[in-house]
Design a protein around this motif. Sequence first.
Motif, mmCIF file in Angstrom:
data_model
loop_
_atom_site.group_PDB
_atom_site.id
_atom_site.type_symbol
_atom_site.label_atom_id
_atom_site.label_comp_id
_atom_site.label_asym_id
_atom_site.label_seq_id
_atom_site.Cartn_x
_atom_site.Cartn_y
_atom_site.Cartn_z
ATOM 1 N N ALA A 40 0.852 -1.183 0.000
ATOM 2 C CA ALA A 40 0.000 0.000 0.000
ATOM 3 C C ALA A 40 0.894 1.240 0.000
ATOM 4 C CB ALA A 40 -0.904 -0.013 1.222
ATOM 5 N N THR A 91 -6.720 -2.526 -0.110
ATOM 6 C CA THR A 91 -6.245 -1.728 -1.236
ATOM 7 C C THR A 91 -4.725 -1.680 -1.265
ATOM 8 O OG1 THR A 91 -8.226 -0.346 -1.296
ATOM 9 C CG2 THR A 91 -6.211 0.598 -2.227
ATOM 10 N N ALA A 92 -4.153 -2.073 -2.395
ATOM 11 C CA ALA A 92 -2.695 -2.129 -2.536
ATOM 12 C C ALA A 92 -2.352 -2.602 -3.942
ATOM 13 C CB ALA A 92 -2.092 -3.106 -1.521
ATOM 14 N N THR A 125 -8.076 -1.866 -5.781
ATOM 15 C CA THR A 125 -8.623 -0.730 -5.052
ATOM 16 C C THR A 125 -10.012 -1.098 -4.567
ATOM 17 O OG1 THR A 125 -7.379 0.835 -6.412
ATOM 18 C CG2 THR A 125 -9.220 1.703 -5.134
#
Length: 128
Positions: A40, A91-92, A125
């Motif tokens: 992230a 998310t990453a 995402t």
Amino acid sequence: QVQLVESGGGVVQAGDSLRLSCTFSGGFFKNYIFGWFRQAPGKEREFVAAIRWDGRFTHYTDSVKDRFTISREYALRTVYLQMNSLKAEDTAVYYCAADGTFTWVRSYYTSPNSYGSWGQGTQVTVSS
């Protein structure tokens, strides 16, 4: 030379699912260990899951247990990461990694430094 190509990332809402794929070429799939890592913004690359080439052993980081599943299709030389019940904190950029030089030892397969081959990464995402 081993090459890894990831696909399957995207933008989803919290609670949705995604399946990432990692296609392996340039080496013998047998005897490799495959890992999924994520990074992230502003954070270090972290271990997500790993699988041995024969599928007999898998391991997950605690935050994804019961939500993510790592698997492989030997004939297709592909490793998958099925991600369910996605959360914003998932998310990453997700990276696939592979190495054939170490055995199934937790301190090895959970460390990004153990892997000699990496894919280009795919963005995931999750909007809340």
